[in-house]
Design a protein around this motif. Sequence first.
Motif, mmCIF file in Angstrom:
data_model
loop_
_atom_site.group_PDB
_atom_site.id
_atom_site.type_symbol
_atom_site.label_atom_id
_atom_site.label_comp_id
_atom_site.label_asym_id
_atom_site.label_seq_id
_atom_site.Cartn_x
_atom_site.Cartn_y
_atom_site.Cartn_z
ATOM 1 N N ASP A 1 0.685 -1.184 -0.101
ATOM 2 C CA ASP A 1 0.283 -0.516 0.153
ATOM 3 C C ASP A 1 0.893 0.715 -0.164
ATOM 4 O O ASP A 1 0.322 1.964 -0.307
ATOM 5 C CB ASP A 1 -1.217 0.092 0.927
ATOM 6 C CG ASP A 1 -2.171 -0.665 0.768
ATOM 7 O OD1 ASP A 1 -2.793 -0.662 -0.455
ATOM 8 O OD2 ASP A 1 -2.139 -1.769 2.408
ATOM 9 N N ASN B 1 1.694 1.597 -3.478
ATOM 10 C CA ASN B 1 0.745 2.145 -4.837
ATOM 11 C C ASN B 1 0.257 3.523 -4.739
ATOM 12 O O ASN B 1 0.085 4.063 -3.730
ATOM 13 C CB ASN B 1 -0.361 1.194 -3.929
ATOM 14 C CG ASN B 1 -1.561 1.998 -5.163
ATOM 15 O OD1 ASN B 1 -1.452 2.139 -5.387
ATOM 16 N ND2 ASN B 1 -2.619 0.875 -4.722
ATOM 17 N N GLU C 1 -1.766 5.025 -5.702
ATOM 18 C CA GLU C 1 -3.488 5.184 -5.340
ATOM 19 C C GLU C 1 -3.926 5.707 -3.732
ATOM 20 O O GLU C 1 -4.304 6.669 -2.744
ATOM 21 C CB GLU C 1 -4.489 4.303 -5.823
ATOM 22 C CG GLU C 1 -4.433 4.560 -7.097
ATOM 23 C CD GLU C 1 -5.677 3.067 -6.884
ATOM 24 O OE1 GLU C 1 -6.857 3.196 -6.341
ATOM 25 O OE2 GLU C 1 -5.407 2.373 -8.160
ATOM 26 N N THR C 2 -2.647 5.324 -3.083
ATOM 27 C CA THR C 2 -2.286 5.406 -1.474
ATOM 28 C C THR C 2 -1.002 5.600 -1.082
ATOM 29 O O THR C 2 -1.369 6.385 0.220
ATOM 30 C CB THR C 2 -2.606 3.682 -0.896
ATOM 31 O OG1 THR C 2 -2.372 2.982 -1.285
ATOM 32 C CG2 THR C 2 -4.245 3.876 -1.137
#
Length: 490
Positions: free
Chosen positions: A401, A404, A406-407
């Motif tokens: 995460d 990633n 996006e996060t």
Amino acid sequence: MEMMNGREYIESLRKYKPRIYFMGKKVESVADDPILAPHVNAAAMTYELAHDPRYEDIMTATSHLTGEKINRFTHIHQSTDDLVKKVRMMRLLGRKTGSCFQRCVGLDAINALYITTYDIDQKYGTDYHDRIRKYVEYVQKNDLMVAGAMTDVKGDRGKRPHQQADPDLYVRIVERGDDGIVVRGAKAHITGAVNSHEIIALPTRAMGKEDKDYAVSFAVPVDAEGVVMIFGRQTNDLRRLDGDIDCGNAKYATVGGEALVIFDNVFVPWERVFMCGEYDFASELVETFATFHRQNYGGCKVGVADVLIGASACIAEYNGVERASHIVDKLTEMIHLAETCWCCSLACSYEGFRTPSGAYMPNLLLANVTKLNITRLPYEWSRLAQDLAGGFVITTPSEKDYRNPETRDLIEKYMKGKAEIPTEHRLRMFRLIENLSIGAELPESMHGAGSPAAQKIMIWRRSNINMKKEEAERIAGIKPDENFKKVRGK
Ligand code: SF4
């Protein structure tokens, strides 16, 4: 041959073809397997640090057999100074790896056999001591890593070896021939076995006459025909495949990469057999080995505690609370606990003694006290580390995460501690604390080198309780007090 360095040790493993299984598959190369790699790296440090001039004095020794400079992990202790240097070496390596570096078990096995074979030969006129001397010389010359395999799988714990429904639940001699013996059975929890060059098997308990075939000690290469190893699982072991943050100690892992080692009709030539039926010496060999290994635990575990204390101090700093009095108090408490264990390792080493073989061993009572403390105090210093770290020690987002897109920004923003500390440092430190205080480290402290009950038996036997009772009776006025009488005349 010269002492190997870390890189040469890893290369040397390629010459061996041990039969190892993990997660339903055969391990093709110990040197390259990603699950085994951190354990290999930790063992490699026992080689690498011997070449660092800063550590030469404690990492190397002079062989009493050849006069050559050798890695201390292959040395037979010649003085109490050697015993002290041994535990200094353990603390150094615990601190450098934050893990178990595995090579001590073989070191303790050769020392225990050196002492016990001498005593067997005195009684029976055998030549085991000469065999172990030659074997140790071979290990020293080739700078080998030797795994010590003691704990049998034991089956029904209420029964002795010869009483088991399946006779193979303790390693035993199944055949004696002109050239050697054939052995069968299995040893459990064998530290560093998969990445060693050799395995030494030792009996695991006192034996009676009916257990004669189980009183056996021998050495074989890890890839001897009939040796099969099944590598054990650990908490979070597959995290190391996900990157280098989540597993906490990506370079060196945690504890010793233990394996179940099976001897399936393995032939052992006579020159590698160090006990063959002398059941009355099984308990001496077990006690001697256990004393050596229990001596270590205030060294290696305290070295690992140094890392955990450092990690706890770092996280307090990253959180901006390093000056709070309760934080300093907890860190001080951790230091006190760890140094108490260190005192024990030093004391049993300084109180060591010369055995009839000429080799030195630690004080038995104090070595067992050392290990008994290690079955308890690491739980307490780990509790304090978790207290200091806070809840993120178990709720930190995953590395995936964090990587990633996006996060990533959300984690960067909301996992931030002090403004000037990168968020990633904080994530890494939580994971290191998790690794050192929640994983396999704690049960290993409990059961490695024997469970607490085993230490209590030895402590009780060696405590000289009669002396303590006599002193109590003298002070209570039940028994005469000679010195008092000289002073006061009554
Ligand atoms: Fe060595 Fe400690 Fe590992 Fe035992 S637990 S093999 S003494 S590092």
